[in-house]
Motif scaffolding. Structure first.
Motif, PDB file in Angstrom:
ATOM      1  N   GLU A 168       0.822  -1.214   0.000  1.00 48.90           N
ATOM      2  CA  GLU A 168       0.000   0.000   0.000  1.00 48.90           C
ATOM      3  C   GLU A 168       0.854   1.261   0.000  1.00 48.90           C
ATOM      4  N   LEU A 169       1.918   1.272   0.812  1.00 46.38           N
ATOM      5  CA  LEU A 169       2.771   2.453   0.876  1.00 46.38           C
ATOM      6  C   LEU A 169       3.539   2.647  -0.427  1.00 46.38           C
ATOM      7  N   ALA A 170       4.137   1.570  -0.942  1.00 50.23           N
ATOM      8  CA  ALA A 170       4.968   1.685  -2.141  1.00 50.23           C
ATOM      9  C   ALA A 170       4.150   1.943  -3.393  1.00 50.23           C
ATOM     10  N   SER A 171       2.889   1.534  -3.397  1.00 48.65           N
ATOM     11  CA  SER A 171       2.054   1.796  -4.565  1.00 48.65           C
ATOM     12  C   SER A 171       1.729   3.280  -4.692  1.00 48.65           C
ATOM     13  N   VAL A 172       1.814   4.005  -3.577  1.00 47.68           N
ATOM     14  CA  VAL A 172       1.567   5.444  -3.581  1.00 47.68           C
ATOM     15  C   VAL A 172       2.846   6.227  -3.862  1.00 47.68           C
ATOM     16  N   ASP A 173       3.955   5.788  -3.280  1.00 47.53           N
ATOM     17  CA  ASP A 173       5.221   6.519  -3.416  1.00 47.53           C
ATOM     18  C   ASP A 173       6.367   5.520  -3.382  1.00 47.53           C
ATOM     19  N   TYR A 174       7.150   5.463  -4.462  1.00 46.89           N
ATOM     20  CA  TYR A 174       8.271   4.525  -4.544  1.00 46.89           C
ATOM     21  C   TYR A 174       9.361   5.178  -5.386  1.00 46.89           C
ATOM     22  N   PRO A 175      10.626   5.062  -4.988  1.00 46.97           N
ATOM     23  CA  PRO A 175      11.704   5.697  -5.761  1.00 46.97           C
ATOM     24  C   PRO A 175      11.722   5.199  -7.204  1.00 46.97           C
ATOM     25  N   ASP A 176      11.952   6.121  -8.141  1.00 43.34           N
ATOM     26  CA  ASP A 176      11.841   5.737  -9.541  1.00 43.34           C
ATOM     27  C   ASP A 176      13.147   5.257 -10.155  1.00 43.34           C
ATOM     28  N   GLU A 177      14.296   5.700  -9.626  1.00 38.60           N
ATOM     29  CA  GLU A 177      15.569   5.342 -10.238  1.00 38.60           C
ATOM     30  C   GLU A 177      16.478   4.731  -9.180  1.00 38.60           C
ATOM     31  N   TYR A 178      16.983   3.498  -9.443  1.00 38.33           N
ATOM     32  CA  TYR A 178      17.816   2.781  -8.481  1.00 38.33           C
ATOM     33  C   TYR A 178      17.130   2.740  -7.115  1.00 38.33           C
ATOM     34  N   PRO A 179      15.951   2.139  -7.028  1.00 38.25           N
ATOM     35  CA  PRO A 179      15.105   2.327  -5.844  1.00 38.25           C
ATOM     36  C   PRO A 179      15.493   1.506  -4.627  1.00 38.25           C
ATOM     37  N   GLU A 180      16.276   0.447  -4.798  1.00 36.50           N
ATOM     38  CA  GLU A 180      16.443  -0.481  -3.680  1.00 36.50           C
ATOM     39  C   GLU A 180      17.074   0.146  -2.433  1.00 36.50           C
ATOM     40  N   PRO A 181      18.251   0.800  -2.522  1.00 40.84           N
ATOM     41  CA  PRO A 181      18.817   1.381  -1.290  1.00 40.84           C
ATOM     42  C   PRO A 181      17.940   2.491  -0.708  1.00 40.84           C
ATOM     43  N   GLU A 182      17.415   3.354  -1.574  1.00 38.65           N
ATOM     44  CA  GLU A 182      16.614   4.477  -1.088  1.00 38.65           C
ATOM     45  C   GLU A 182      15.327   4.010  -0.417  1.00 38.65           C
ATOM     46  N   SER A 183      14.689   2.995  -0.974  1.00 35.38           N
ATOM     47  CA  SER A 183      13.409   2.555  -0.421  1.00 35.38           C
ATOM     48  C   SER A 183      13.559   1.983   0.979  1.00 35.38           C
ATOM     49  N   LEU A 184      14.737   1.448   1.306  1.00 32.86           N
ATOM     50  CA  LEU A 184      14.950   0.927   2.658  1.00 32.86           C
ATOM     51  C   LEU A 184      14.868   2.050   3.688  1.00 32.86           C
ATOM     52  N   VAL A 185      15.406   3.212   3.340  1.00 29.18           N
ATOM     53  CA  VAL A 185      15.298   4.370   4.224  1.00 29.18           C
ATOM     54  C   VAL A 185      13.832   4.769   4.375  1.00 29.18           C
ATOM     55  N   TYR A 186      13.137   4.768   3.266  1.00 28.08           N
ATOM     56  CA  TYR A 186      11.724   5.150   3.234  1.00 28.08           C
ATOM     57  C   TYR A 186      10.881   4.216   4.105  1.00 28.08           C
ATOM     58  N   PHE A 187      11.077   2.904   3.946  1.00 29.46           N
ATOM     59  CA  PHE A 187      10.309   1.932   4.728  1.00 29.46           C
ATOM     60  C   PHE A 187      10.677   1.988   6.210  1.00 29.46           C
ATOM     61  N   ALA A 188      11.959   2.148   6.502  1.00 25.69           N
ATOM     62  CA  ALA A 188      12.380   2.219   7.909  1.00 25.69           C
ATOM     63  C   ALA A 188      11.786   3.444   8.587  1.00 25.69           C
ATOM     64  N   LYS A 189      11.755   4.572   7.881  1.00 24.81           N
ATOM     65  CA  LYS A 189      11.200   5.788   8.460  1.00 24.81           C
ATOM     66  C   LYS A 189       9.703   5.652   8.705  1.00 24.81           C
TER      67      LYS A 189
END
Length: 236
Positions: A168-189
């Motif tokens: 649900e969270l990632a379907s609304v907002d997910y990094p568009d370029e090289y998302p794997e490292p950045e998304s970990l910060v996003y999910f942890a926050k």
């Protein structure tokens, strides 16, 4: 009650690897789960879409090339729209063997994590990537630890499981370029529980990596800044 699991396979020109991957995936049976694959065709110029359709696999054909982040988010939007319980990103290049899927699910069941990452570097088995790429991955390990406090040894891994909250969270907002490292910060926050589990990966069967410039200074700076901005911005 059976859980519905969507396998999101982002693809750009993966006609060489896709037939074997889909054939193996179709054979995977895991008790308690209904496994449904979807190929997200990121505006490929080869026969990626046709190959998937020949094997009766659902295909999402993107009208323009969005890159890996946009392709994965398109799959997550599909998962959210059709109320899947879980989703797993499995790259179309053959590096994520479908038989390893059970390890992600086992970790999820034992930890109740919101996000499970398949890691090459916990037990150091299977394909370990190039030396220069491992240096970059080591750098992002320390950067992620600084931003999240978590020990994620394979932060660039694209073999990952999302529970319903993460979908649900990632379907609304997910990094568009090289998302794997950045998304970990996003999910942890966002307060999500993130776990890592050892898997065995294979070398790429065909096509080209979406992060060919992985070891470049430009890449490291760009992703570092993206991670910083994710760390300081507010979660909607």
């Amino acid at each position: 009650m059976l859980k519905r699991l969507l396998i999101i396979i982002p693809c750009y020109n993966e006609q060489a690897s896709l037939p074997a991957l889909l054939a193996e995936l179709i054979e995977v049976k895991i008790p308690g789960y209904v496994i449904i694959p979807v190929v997200v065709n990121d505006c490929s110029t080869d026969d990626t879409s046709a190959i998937a359709r020949q094997q009766q696999i659902k295909v999402i054909d993107l009208p323009i090339n969005l890159g890996i982040g946009g392709a994965v988010q398109s799959g997550l939007l599909y998962a959210a729209q059709y109320n899947f319980d879980l989703a797993v990103q499995m790259d179309g290049d053959g590096q994520h063997p479908p038989k390893e899927l059970v390890k992600l699910l086992s970790c999820y069941e034992n930890s109740n994590a919101n996000l499970v990452i398949g890691s090459r570097f916990i037990e150091k088995e299977g394909f370990q990537s190039s030396f220069t790429r491992r240096l970059g991955i080591g750098y992002f390990y320390w950067l992620n630890k600084a931003f999240t406090g978590l020990n994620i040894y394979d932060s660039t891994s694209g073999f990952r499981l999302f529970d319903r909250k993460a979908i649900e969270l990632a379907s609304v907002d997910y990094p568009d370029e090289y998302p794997e490292p950045e998304s970990l910060v996003y999910f942890a926050k966002a307060g999500f529980r993130i776990k890592e589990t050892p898997v065995i990966m294979a070398s790429r069967v065909g096509g080209q990596s979406s992060i060919r410039n992985f070891a470049s200074l430009y890449y490291c700076i760009k992703v570092s800044l993206a991670m910083l901005f994710s760390a300081i911005r507010k979660i909607q």
